[in-house]
Write a protein that holds these residues in place. Structure first.
Motif, PDB file in Angstrom:
ATOM      1  N   GLU A  91       0.885  -1.053   0.132  1.00 48.39           N
ATOM      2  CA  GLU A  91       0.061  -0.054   0.106  1.00 48.39           C
ATOM      3  C   GLU A  91       0.996   1.296   0.141  1.00 48.39           C
ATOM      4  OE1 GLU A  91      -3.489  -0.024   0.339  1.00 48.39           O
ATOM      5  OE2 GLU A  91      -3.260  -2.110  -0.380  1.00 48.39           O
ATOM      6  N   ARG A  92       0.501   2.112  -0.815  1.00 47.13           N
ATOM      7  CA  ARG A  92       1.360   3.334  -0.914  1.00 47.13           C
ATOM      8  C   ARG A  92       0.351   4.674  -0.851  1.00 47.13           C
ATOM      9  NH1 ARG A  92       5.780   2.123  -5.484  1.00 47.13           N
ATOM     10  NH2 ARG A  92       6.853   0.754  -4.411  1.00 47.13           N
ATOM     11  N   MET A  93       0.570   5.640   0.068  1.00 47.13           N
ATOM     12  CA  MET A  93       0.019   6.748  -0.236  1.00 47.13           C
ATOM     13  C   MET A  93       0.704   7.545  -1.081  1.00 47.13           C
ATOM     14  SD  MET A  93      -2.428   8.824   0.689  1.00 47.13           S
ATOM     15  CE  MET A  93      -3.289   8.260   2.124  1.00 47.13           C
ATOM     16  N   MET A  94      -0.097   7.896  -2.222  1.00 46.64           N
ATOM     17  CA  MET A  94       0.469   8.859  -3.250  1.00 46.64           C
ATOM     18  C   MET A  94      -0.284  10.222  -3.293  1.00 46.64           C
ATOM     19  SD  MET A  94       1.303   6.132  -6.362  1.00 46.64           S
ATOM     20  CE  MET A  94       2.057   4.865  -6.145  1.00 46.64           C
ATOM     21  N   ILE A  95      -0.035  11.172  -3.890  1.00 43.79           N
ATOM     22  CA  ILE A  95      -0.712  12.473  -4.230  1.00 43.79           C
ATOM     23  C   ILE A  95      -2.161  12.211  -4.299  1.00 43.79           C
ATOM     24  CG2 ILE A  95      -0.784  14.694  -5.110  1.00 43.79           C
ATOM     25  CD1 ILE A  95       2.301  14.618  -5.316  1.00 43.79           C
ATOM     26  N   THR A  96      -2.131  11.487  -5.139  1.00 43.65           N
ATOM     27  CA  THR A  96      -3.796  11.116  -5.699  1.00 43.65           C
ATOM     28  C   THR A  96      -4.470   9.913  -4.704  1.00 43.65           C
ATOM     29  OG1 THR A  96      -3.055   9.488  -7.344  1.00 43.65           O
ATOM     30  CG2 THR A  96      -3.243  11.772  -8.155  1.00 43.65           C
ATOM     31  N   GLY A  97      -3.933   9.588  -3.832  1.00 44.17           N
ATOM     32  CA  GLY A  97      -4.783   8.772  -2.810  1.00 44.17           C
ATOM     33  C   GLY A  97      -3.734   7.423  -2.637  1.00 44.17           C
ATOM     34  N   MET A  98      -4.490   6.626  -1.871  1.00 42.46           N
ATOM     35  CA  MET A  98      -3.958   5.449  -1.463  1.00 42.46           C
ATOM     36  C   MET A  98      -4.033   4.299  -2.552  1.00 42.46           C
ATOM     37  SD  MET A  98      -2.351   3.581   0.859  1.00 42.46           S
ATOM     38  CE  MET A  98      -2.648   4.388   2.435  1.00 42.46           C
ATOM     39  N   HIS A  99      -3.057   3.753  -3.098  1.00 41.29           N
ATOM     40  CA  HIS A  99      -3.060   2.697  -4.018  1.00 41.29           C
ATOM     41  C   HIS A  99      -2.402   1.499  -3.642  1.00 41.29           C
ATOM     42  CE1 HIS A  99      -3.383   6.423  -6.333  1.00 41.29           C
ATOM     43  NE2 HIS A  99      -3.549   5.675  -7.155  1.00 41.29           N
ATOM     44  N   THR A 100      -2.629   0.149  -4.044  1.00 37.89           N
ATOM     45  CA  THR A 100      -1.786  -1.181  -3.980  1.00 37.89           C
ATOM     46  C   THR A 100      -1.081  -1.065  -5.211  1.00 37.89           C
ATOM     47  OG1 THR A 100      -3.753  -1.903  -2.612  1.00 37.89           O
ATOM     48  CG2 THR A 100      -2.036  -3.596  -3.530  1.00 37.89           C
ATOM     49  N   VAL A 101       0.236  -1.182  -5.097  1.00 32.20           N
ATOM     50  CA  VAL A 101       1.125  -1.243  -6.130  1.00 32.20           C
ATOM     51  C   VAL A 101       2.135  -2.530  -5.964  1.00 32.20           C
ATOM     52  CG1 VAL A 101       1.080   1.080  -6.655  1.00 32.20           C
ATOM     53  CG2 VAL A 101       2.843   0.398  -5.087  1.00 32.20           C
ATOM     54  N   VAL A 102       2.896  -2.568  -7.176  1.00 32.54           N
ATOM     55  CA  VAL A 102       3.996  -3.692  -7.099  1.00 32.54           C
ATOM     56  C   VAL A 102       5.118  -2.948  -7.795  1.00 32.54           C
ATOM     57  CG1 VAL A 102       2.942  -5.780  -6.679  1.00 32.54           C
ATOM     58  CG2 VAL A 102       3.164  -5.072  -9.218  1.00 32.54           C
ATOM     59  N   ASP A 103       6.355  -2.826  -7.277  1.00 36.40           N
ATOM     60  CA  ASP A 103       7.495  -2.372  -8.050  1.00 36.40           C
ATOM     61  C   ASP A 103       7.741  -3.300  -9.108  1.00 36.40           C
ATOM     62  OD1 ASP A 103       7.937  -0.110  -6.520  1.00 36.40           O
ATOM     63  OD2 ASP A 103       9.350  -1.148  -5.218  1.00 36.40           O
ATOM     64  N   ILE A 104       8.246  -2.734 -10.531  1.00 36.90           N
ATOM     65  CA  ILE A 104       8.793  -3.466 -11.429  1.00 36.90           C
ATOM     66  C   ILE A 104      10.089  -3.461 -11.833  1.00 36.90           C
ATOM     67  CG2 ILE A 104       6.296  -3.600 -12.404  1.00 36.90           C
ATOM     68  CD1 ILE A 104       7.097  -1.460 -14.499  1.00 36.90           C
ATOM     69  N   PHE A 105      10.704  -4.609 -12.347  1.00 34.43           N
ATOM     70  CA  PHE A 105      12.083  -4.684 -12.266  1.00 34.43           C
ATOM     71  C   PHE A 105      12.533  -5.208 -13.635  1.00 34.43           C
ATOM     72  CE2 PHE A 105      11.077  -5.385  -8.104  1.00 34.43           C
ATOM     73  CZ  PHE A 105      11.908  -4.397  -7.178  1.00 34.43           C
ATOM     74  N   CYS A 106      13.533  -4.822 -14.311  1.00 35.03           N
ATOM     75  CA  CYS A 106      14.020  -5.237 -15.634  1.00 35.03           C
ATOM     76  C   CYS A 106      14.493  -6.672 -15.503  1.00 35.03           C
ATOM     77  CB  CYS A 106      15.133  -4.546 -16.124  1.00 35.03           C
ATOM     78  SG  CYS A 106      15.919  -5.083 -17.548  1.00 35.03           S
ATOM     79  N   VAL A 107      13.866  -7.508 -16.295  1.00 34.59           N
ATOM     80  CA  VAL A 107      14.304  -9.049 -16.311  1.00 34.59           C
ATOM     81  C   VAL A 107      15.711  -9.256 -16.818  1.00 34.59           C
ATOM     82  CG1 VAL A 107      11.864 -10.114 -16.503  1.00 34.59           C
ATOM     83  CG2 VAL A 107      13.399  -9.910 -18.520  1.00 34.59           C
ATOM     84  N   GLY A 108      16.098  -8.220 -17.458  1.00 41.72           N
ATOM     85  CA  GLY A 108      17.680  -8.345 -18.071  1.00 41.72           C
ATOM     86  C   GLY A 108      18.734  -8.248 -17.101  1.00 41.72           C
ATOM     87  N   CYS A 109      18.297  -7.201 -16.105  1.00 42.19           N
ATOM     88  CA  CYS A 109      19.497  -6.717 -15.155  1.00 42.19           C
ATOM     89  C   CYS A 109      19.223  -6.279 -13.824  1.00 42.19           C
ATOM     90  CB  CYS A 109      20.146  -5.391 -15.667  1.00 42.19           C
ATOM     91  SG  CYS A 109      19.134  -3.896 -15.802  1.00 42.19           S
ATOM     92  N   GLY A 110      17.804  -6.516 -13.372  1.00 41.37           N
ATOM     93  CA  GLY A 110      17.307  -6.324 -12.151  1.00 41.37           C
ATOM     94  C   GLY A 110      17.049  -5.010 -11.781  1.00 41.37           C
ATOM     95  N   SER A 111      17.054  -4.068 -12.419  1.00 35.37           N
ATOM     96  CA  SER A 111      17.256  -2.511 -12.236  1.00 35.37           C
ATOM     97  C   SER A 111      15.480  -2.245 -11.952  1.00 35.37           C
ATOM     98  CB  SER A 111      17.610  -1.603 -13.309  1.00 35.37           C
ATOM     99  OG  SER A 111      18.962  -1.859 -13.324  1.00 35.37           O
ATOM    100  N   ILE A 112      15.288  -1.654 -10.891  1.00 38.45           N
ATOM    101  CA  ILE A 112      13.931  -0.846 -10.679  1.00 38.45           C
ATOM    102  C   ILE A 112      13.521   0.014 -11.773  1.00 38.45           C
ATOM    103  CG2 ILE A 112      14.532   0.669  -8.748  1.00 38.45           C
ATOM    104  CD1 ILE A 112      11.610  -0.152  -7.597  1.00 38.45           C
ATOM    105  N   VAL A 113      12.230  -0.138 -12.416  1.00 36.37           N
ATOM    106  CA  VAL A 113      11.964   0.752 -13.477  1.00 36.37           C
ATOM    107  C   VAL A 113      10.900   1.341 -13.367  1.00 36.37           C
ATOM    108  CG1 VAL A 113      13.642  -0.337 -15.207  1.00 36.37           C
ATOM    109  CG2 VAL A 113      11.126  -1.122 -15.048  1.00 36.37           C
ATOM    110  N   GLY A 114      10.002   0.995 -12.234  1.00 34.28           N
ATOM    111  CA  GLY A 114       8.731   1.880 -11.866  1.00 34.28           C
ATOM    112  C   GLY A 114       7.853   0.905 -11.054  1.00 34.28           C
ATOM    113  N   TRP A 115       6.546   0.902 -11.444  1.00 32.40           N
ATOM    114  CA  TRP A 115       5.694   0.137 -10.600  1.00 32.40           C
ATOM    115  C   TRP A 115       4.222  -0.243 -11.541  1.00 32.40           C
ATOM    116  CZ3 TRP A 115       6.798   5.399  -9.678  1.00 32.40           C
ATOM    117  CH2 TRP A 115       5.550   6.271  -9.631  1.00 32.40           C
TER     118      TRP A 115
END
Length: 138
Positions: free
Chosen positions: A57-81
């Protein structure tokens, strides 16, 4: 660990800054008017070649959201959610969509996570300074 199968996209592709793994096509952009904690971000209908983290659960400016971070399958870098769910009715349109972090500043240094379709890793000063109507702070 098994074989890694990457999806190669054709067209104007957004990709990982580290390993150039393809993530999304420009035609899959839902909105360019998003910001994340460190700068510009784009909302996509579809993203490939990513793995997801734990739901939170993340509180964002637009309200509470359930999110999952997303990672590049090639190198494992976090690239967003990815938005799993939104509590506010006017934010439900985000559910199932992805944020790729395009550009940001950390400690006043320009940083980028995703390469643009033309291979650019930065955006024009104007675009970087314009604040969008959909601002998120993850």
């Amino acid at each position: 660990m098994g074989l890694l199968f990457l999806i190669k996209l054709e067209g104007k592709v957004y990709s990982c800054k580290h390993c150039q793994t393809h993530f999304a096509l420009s035609e899959d952009i839902a909105s360019k008017n998003f910001h994340c904690r460190h700068g510009k971000a784009y909302l996509f209908h579809r993203v490939v070649n990513v793995t997801v983290g734990e739901k939170e659960e993340r509180m964002m400016i637009t309200g509470m959201h359930t999110v999952v971070d997303i990672f590049c399958v090639g190198c494992g870098s976090i690239v967003g959610w990815k938005y799993e769910s939104a509590r506010e009715m006017n934010q439900k349109y985000k559910e199932g969509k992805f944020i790729l972090e395009r550009f940001g500043t950390i400690f006043r240094l320009a940083r980028f996570k995703v390469l643009g379709p033309d291979g650019s890793h930065y955006m024009g000063i104007q675009e970087a300074l314009v604040s969008g109507s959909d601002v998120e702070d993850a």
